[in-house]
Motif scaffolding. Structure first.
Motif, PDB file in Angstrom:
ATOM      1  N   ILE A 105     -24.108 107.256  41.592  1.00 42.01           N
ATOM      2  CA  ILE A 105     -23.697 108.038  40.437  1.00 42.01           C
ATOM      3  C   ILE A 105     -22.582 108.999  40.833  1.00 42.01           C
ATOM      4  CG2 ILE A 105     -25.463 109.833  40.791  1.00 42.01           C
ATOM      5  CD1 ILE A 105     -25.713 109.949  37.706  1.00 42.01           C
ATOM      6  N   GLY A 106     -21.647 109.228  39.900  1.00 43.05           N
ATOM      7  CA  GLY A 106     -20.516 110.106  40.171  1.00 43.05           C
ATOM      8  C   GLY A 106     -19.228 109.472  39.702  1.00 43.05           C
ATOM      9  N   ARG A 107     -18.159 109.673  40.457  1.00 39.59           N
ATOM     10  CA  ARG A 107     -16.886 108.999  40.195  1.00 39.59           C
ATOM     11  C   ARG A 107     -16.602 108.068  41.369  1.00 39.59           C
ATOM     12  NH1 ARG A 107     -11.051 109.059  40.141  1.00 39.59           N
ATOM     13  NH2 ARG A 107     -10.374 108.613  38.018  1.00 39.59           N
ATOM     14  N   PHE A 108     -16.399 106.784  41.078  1.00 36.61           N
ATOM     15  CA  PHE A 108     -16.317 105.802  42.158  1.00 36.61           C
ATOM     16  C   PHE A 108     -15.718 104.499  41.637  1.00 36.61           C
ATOM     17  CE2 PHE A 108     -20.481 105.698  40.160  1.00 36.61           C
ATOM     18  CZ  PHE A 108     -20.629 104.353  39.828  1.00 36.61           C
ATOM     19  N   VAL A 109     -15.534 103.567  42.548  1.00 38.21           N
ATOM     20  CA  VAL A 109     -15.073 102.219  42.214  1.00 38.21           C
ATOM     21  C   VAL A 109     -16.298 101.385  41.840  1.00 38.21           C
ATOM     22  CG1 VAL A 109     -13.894 100.160  43.039  1.00 38.21           C
ATOM     23  CG2 VAL A 109     -13.145 102.425  43.820  1.00 38.21           C
ATOM     24  N   GLY A 110     -16.368 100.957  40.595  1.00 43.25           N
ATOM     25  CA  GLY A 110     -17.494 100.163  40.144  1.00 43.25           C
ATOM     26  C   GLY A 110     -17.203  98.676  40.245  1.00 43.25           C
ATOM     27  N   ALA A 111     -18.002  97.878  39.560  1.00 44.78           N
ATOM     28  CA  ALA A 111     -17.775  96.442  39.520  1.00 44.78           C
ATOM     29  C   ALA A 111     -16.400  96.157  38.929  1.00 44.78           C
ATOM     30  CB  ALA A 111     -18.868  95.766  38.698  1.00 44.78           C
ATOM     31  N   GLY A 112     -15.698  95.185  39.480  1.00 52.32           N
ATOM     32  CA  GLY A 112     -14.353  94.879  39.002  1.00 52.32           C
ATOM     33  C   GLY A 112     -13.762  93.717  39.759  1.00 52.32           C
ATOM     34  N   VAL A 113     -12.443  93.611  39.729  1.00 54.10           N
ATOM     35  CA  VAL A 113     -11.770  92.508  40.400  1.00 54.10           C
ATOM     36  C   VAL A 113     -11.807  92.731  41.915  1.00 54.10           C
ATOM     37  CG1 VAL A 113     -10.303  92.050  38.398  1.00 54.10           C
ATOM     38  CG2 VAL A 113      -9.485  93.569  40.205  1.00 54.10           C
TER      39      VAL A 113
END
Length: 334
Positions: free
Chosen positions: A102-110
């Motif tokens: 939780i927080g600000r981060f790189v989530g699921a993506g390319v």
């Protein structure tokens, strides 16, 4: 979906409190500081009449790592160049099958986005298709405020990320007010991959995401295949984004094909072909990019710690414009 985010945050805090309360032995706190300096020089030529020479800093970052026993980790990354907090996250690890972040981060993506660390980019810059995917979805820095559920079992990995839907919006509801100026909604990103143990270096998978309609409405998906056995590297990814913000949907499509080979323990040859079509309904508006280069590592056992990468890029567009660019990037990671 309206109260899902708040409920998940409450559960996350409750689990942490319960884990600490019932622990017989308080864990030890460990901290570490790291960072990156990337300096770049470039020479660009557009057709035959325009030249540009540039020397500057590509990235200057400071990172702070903290762990509290084996179950809680915190990470903060600050961009000195942009005076911006990129990452600020807490991860609670229940088991290999379930981690909550939780927080600000790189989530699921390319795959070629920020899921590939900036310290491990193969040829100076990420593929254009990954950069444009970020601009059309979560934002230029690939990050958003949210909560993610991650885990792995027998080579299978999953990541389900629930996000605000705008990487620039730090949305916090307050008990002091009965209303909020931010409309309710979440963006959802999901990712699944497989790394079989019996095929060394193989990693394949895909992503699917839906935007928050109040901030940025889109549907997006990708599929990737990475194969890195020994001195070879082969990478490919297909990316699509359907922009649903205007009166008509716009479908953007891109892909890249990458190959690398280490001719010595400290030298790697690199090549990449990529294509980006910003609107699949319009003919002859695609950009084709071909890049060749090489990387030299000063410490081959820690390849990314200190390296020099050079690359020559030929970019062709319609209407016909040829952009030839020579890059050199110097990197130090500590």
């Amino acid at each position: 979906m309206k109260h899902t985010g708040k409920f998940l945050v409450f559960l996350f805090i409750l689990f942490i409190f319960a884990g600490l309360t019932f622990s017989q032995n308080m864990p030890k706190l460990k901290t570490r500081v790291g960072g990156t300096v990337q300096s770049m020089l470039s020479f660009a030529q557009t057709n035959t009449d325009t030249n540009q020479v540039g020397i500057g800093l590509r990235r200057v970052r400071v990172r702070f790592y903290a762990s509290y026993g084996k179950r809680i980790k915190a990470f903060i990354q600050y961009s000195v160049k942009n005076s911006k907090i990129l990452d600020a996250r807490i991860t609670y690890m229940f088991s290999p099958y379930l981690n909550i972040r939780i927080g600000r981060f790189v989530g699921a993506g390319v795959k070629a986005g920020a899921l590939t660390s900036h310290t491990k980019i193969d040829i100076v810059e990420r593929p254009v298709s990954a950069q444009n995917w970020a601009k059309l979805t979560v934002g230029n820095d690939y990050r958003d405020y949210g909560i993610a559920f991650m885990g792995e079992a027998k080579g299978f990995h999953y990541n389900l990320t629930l996000q605000n839907g705008s990487g620039a919006e730090n949305v916090i509801a307050s008990h002091n007010s009965s209303a909020t100026t931010h409309k309710s909604g979440l963006a959802i990103s999901s990712m699944f991959s497989y790394t079989p143990k019996n095929i060394k270096g193989l990693d394949l998978g895909g992503y699917y995401g839906i935007g928050n309609k109040y901030y940025n409405s889109y549907n997006s998906y990708s599929a990737f295949l990475y194969y890195q056995p020994g001195p070879y590297k082969l990478k490919a990814e297909y990316i699509s984004v359907i922009d649903k913000n205007g009166p008509t949907n716009i479908t953007s499509i891109g892909y890249y094909l990458f190959g690398g080979y280490k001719i010595a323990k400290d030298i790697e040859l690199l090549a990449r072909y990529e294509k980006w079509n910003p609107d699949n309904n319009i003919n002859n508006d695609a950009t084709n990019i071909f890049t060749v280069g090489s990387a030299y590592s000063l410490f081959p056992t820690k390849w990314s710690a200190a390296k020099i990468t050079v690359a020559y890029v030929v970019r062709s567009e319609t209407p016909s414009v040829n952009n030839n660019i020579l890059y050199g990037m110097f990197q130090f990671v500590f």
